[in-house]
Design a protein around this motif. Structure first.
Motif, PDB file in Angstrom:
ATOM      1  N   ALA A 150       0.851  -1.183   0.000  1.00 27.21           N
ATOM      2  CA  ALA A 150       0.000   0.000   0.000  1.00 27.21           C
ATOM      3  C   ALA A 150       0.890   1.238   0.000  1.00 27.21           C
ATOM      4  N   VAL A 151       0.324   2.322  -0.475  1.00 27.14           N
ATOM      5  CA  VAL A 151       0.986   3.619  -0.449  1.00 27.14           C
ATOM      6  C   VAL A 151      -0.024   4.609   0.110  1.00 27.14           C
ATOM      7  N   GLU A 152       0.450   5.463   1.013  1.00 30.09           N
ATOM      8  CA  GLU A 152      -0.445   6.427   1.647  1.00 30.09           C
ATOM      9  C   GLU A 152       0.055   7.840   1.421  1.00 30.09           C
ATOM     10  N   SER A 153      -0.884   8.734   1.129  1.00 24.79           N
ATOM     11  CA  SER A 153      -0.569  10.145   0.978  1.00 24.79           C
ATOM     12  C   SER A 153      -1.757  10.958   1.445  1.00 24.79           C
ATOM     13  N   ASP A 154      -1.519  11.828   2.421  1.00 20.66           N
ATOM     14  CA  ASP A 154      -2.548  12.740   2.902  1.00 20.66           C
ATOM     15  C   ASP A 154      -3.829  12.019   3.327  1.00 20.66           C
ATOM     16  N   GLY A 155      -3.681  10.833   3.939  1.00 21.75           N
ATOM     17  CA  GLY A 155      -4.831  10.072   4.431  1.00 21.75           C
ATOM     18  C   GLY A 155      -5.448   9.137   3.416  1.00 21.75           C
ATOM     19  N   TRP A 156      -5.067   9.265   2.146  1.00 23.75           N
ATOM     20  CA  TRP A 156      -5.548   8.353   1.104  1.00 23.75           C
ATOM     21  C   TRP A 156      -4.626   7.151   1.081  1.00 23.75           C
ATOM     22  N   VAL A 157      -5.217   5.961   1.082  1.00 19.78           N
ATOM     23  CA  VAL A 157      -4.443   4.724   1.094  1.00 19.78           C
ATOM     24  C   VAL A 157      -4.816   3.922  -0.149  1.00 19.78           C
TER      25      VAL A 157
END
Length: 124
Positions: A15-22
């Motif tokens: 998984a990759v997460e950015s600014d709460g988006w996963v």
């Protein structure tokens, strides 16, 4: 990478997460405890394993299925397996909390799988 997650079948992160988006990479119906074991037989068993693998990745991030907003499913035998896939998939989510979804028929998937599912989740 999630230490308890399934062994990747290609070069990617679970998984990759950015600014709460996963963004969860598509999971295969492999057994994390025995990654070289044969795949489960049939679309229902493979769908259950894929959903369990997605749950492992979510748990490793401190999330659960309630955080899933959207799924994409890929089926190699779309016409044959679509109805059975839907029944198994439906059982994974509460009836009032189904994520948005797209299901696509494809010619083949890694490791000879019948199904692969990726997801987008949002951290509260």
């Amino acid at each position: 990478m999630i230490p308890t997650g399934p062994r990747p079948v290609a070069p990617f992160s679970h998984a990759v997460e950015s600014d709460g988006w996963v963004i969860l990479t598509g999971q295969m119906p492999t057994d994390p405890a025995a990654p070289d074991a044969p795949l489960p037989e049939g679309i229902e068993a493979q769908t259950e394993r894929v959903l369990a693998n997605l749950e492992l990745v979510l748990a490793g991030l401190g999330l659960d299925r309630s955080h899933i907003l959207q799924c994409r499913a890929y089926l190699t035998r779309f016409e044959r397996d679509y109805a059975a896939f839907n029944e198994t998939y439906r059982s994974f989510f509460p009836a009032d909390r189904l994520p948005a979804r797209t299901t696509v028929g494809v010619t083949a998937l890694a490791v000879g799988a019948l199904v692969e599912i990726d997801c987008i989740a949002r951290r509260p």
